[in-house]
Design a protein around this motif. Sequence first.
Motif, PDB file in Angstrom:
ATOM      1  N   ASN A 153      34.727 -12.221  -3.557  1.00 46.87           N
ATOM      2  CA  ASN A 153      35.997 -12.252  -2.819  1.00 46.87           C
ATOM      3  C   ASN A 153      36.320 -10.894  -2.212  1.00 46.87           C
ATOM      4  O   ASN A 153      36.807 -10.809  -1.082  1.00 46.87           O
ATOM      5  N   GLN A 156      34.380 -10.160   1.006  1.00 43.05           N
ATOM      6  CA  GLN A 156      34.865 -10.910   2.176  1.00 43.05           C
ATOM      7  C   GLN A 156      33.717 -11.334   3.091  1.00 43.05           C
ATOM      8  O   GLN A 156      33.639 -10.936   4.255  1.00 43.05           O
ATOM      9  N   GLY A 158      31.363 -13.446   5.625  1.00 45.97           N
ATOM     10  CA  GLY A 158      31.669 -14.244   6.801  1.00 45.97           C
ATOM     11  C   GLY A 158      30.565 -14.074   7.821  1.00 45.97           C
ATOM     12  O   GLY A 158      29.500 -13.501   7.527  1.00 45.97           O
ATOM     13  N   ARG A 162      26.913 -11.349   5.576  1.00 42.02           N
ATOM     14  CA  ARG A 162      26.386 -12.217   4.521  1.00 42.02           C
ATOM     15  C   ARG A 162      26.158 -11.426   3.235  1.00 42.02           C
ATOM     16  O   ARG A 162      25.946 -10.220   3.261  1.00 42.02           O
ATOM     17  N   VAL A 183      30.578 -19.834  -7.312  1.00 43.83           N
ATOM     18  CA  VAL A 183      30.572 -19.226  -5.973  1.00 43.83           C
ATOM     19  C   VAL A 183      30.301 -20.318  -4.946  1.00 43.83           C
ATOM     20  O   VAL A 183      29.258 -20.977  -4.980  1.00 43.83           O
ATOM     21  N   ASN A 184      31.223 -20.513  -4.031  1.00 49.07           N
ATOM     22  CA  ASN A 184      31.085 -21.565  -3.026  1.00 49.07           C
ATOM     23  C   ASN A 184      31.486 -21.012  -1.666  1.00 49.07           C
ATOM     24  O   ASN A 184      32.650 -21.056  -1.272  1.00 49.07           O
ATOM     25  N   ASN A 185      30.520 -20.444  -0.983  1.00 53.14           N
ATOM     26  CA  ASN A 185      30.768 -19.859   0.339  1.00 53.14           C
ATOM     27  C   ASN A 185      29.473 -19.938   1.136  1.00 53.14           C
ATOM     28  O   ASN A 185      28.427 -19.510   0.651  1.00 53.14           O
ATOM     29  N   ARG A 186      29.519 -20.474   2.314  1.00 54.20           N
ATOM     30  CA  ARG A 186      28.308 -20.680   3.117  1.00 54.20           C
ATOM     31  C   ARG A 186      27.639 -19.363   3.509  1.00 54.20           C
ATOM     32  O   ARG A 186      26.484 -19.334   3.895  1.00 54.20           O
ATOM     33  N   TYR A 187      28.390 -18.257   3.412  1.00 56.76           N
ATOM     34  CA  TYR A 187      27.845 -16.950   3.769  1.00 56.76           C
ATOM     35  C   TYR A 187      27.394 -16.152   2.542  1.00 56.76           C
ATOM     36  O   TYR A 187      27.121 -14.959   2.646  1.00 56.76           O
ATOM     37  N   VAL A 188      27.316 -16.839   1.414  1.00 56.08           N
ATOM     38  CA  VAL A 188      26.837 -16.225   0.172  1.00 56.08           C
ATOM     39  C   VAL A 188      25.693 -17.061  -0.379  1.00 56.08           C
ATOM     40  O   VAL A 188      25.792 -18.289  -0.458  1.00 56.08           O
TER      41      VAL A 188
END
Length: 274
Positions: A153, A156, A158, A162, A183-188
């Motif tokens: 987080n 950040q 985006g 990445r 962890v749920n983020n398309r850029y991670v």
Amino acid sequence: MADRYGNDVLAGDWRKPKNGRTVEVEIAKGMVVEEPSSGFVGAIVRWEHGVVDLEDRHGNIRTYPLGPGFWLDGKPVSLQPPKKAGPAKKTRTASGSVAVDNVRAKVARASRIYVEGRHDAELVEKVWGDDLRIEGVVVEYLEGVDDLVEIVNRFQPGPGRRLGVLVDHLVEGSKESKIAAQVNNRYVLVVGHPFIDIWEAVKPSSVGIKTWPKIPRGQDWKKGVLQSFGWPATDQADVAAAWKHILSKVNSFADLDPALLGRVEELIDFATLD
């Protein structure tokens, strides 16, 4: 009268192997050798970082560690780099990628790769450092992944920013797997290897041991390893000295377990996506 038992098995020098003893041979480009365990026969096309590339008549290339285990003209040999000539021109990085000459390192990308600890970072740097500098990817270490969600987080992530994370002992049911699942983020991208510690990702044969020992749960893993080997294990200075010794045995990707190789390559690819 015929000899029912044939020739005397002790006749001659029985201590001398049939095909002769292994001798050291300085390698040269174009020298044709055989790796008998696989039956692969090829001409030497390049060598560096303790490995040699052989190319067969069909254009297939395989990489093997330098040293014993080859045949030349039907005789066992140990392949050695040339002593008189200067070092071969570097054609591959330690990771096995094609080396690029006269190219400056890129300005660091906003994207990053995070690894768990200092030892992880040092191992990644030693094997993939050339590749990372060309791609402009910086590797940082976390000192553990307990606070991974908060760390992500704060980063950040985006578009164009990445984050790739390499986690130790990422196996089903482990504490690490439960943290990574949050962890749920398309850029991670969070990937991991099955080893309790990055030390285990170094092949035992490269370190000169038969296998990495099994350390009972609850015992400090690194110190347990040192104790099993009979190495000093009093404090962190002993651990640091042991790691320095282990890392010195890593010359290229050939010294690492494939379970780590694939994950690091995956992270580099992810971090360099536009």
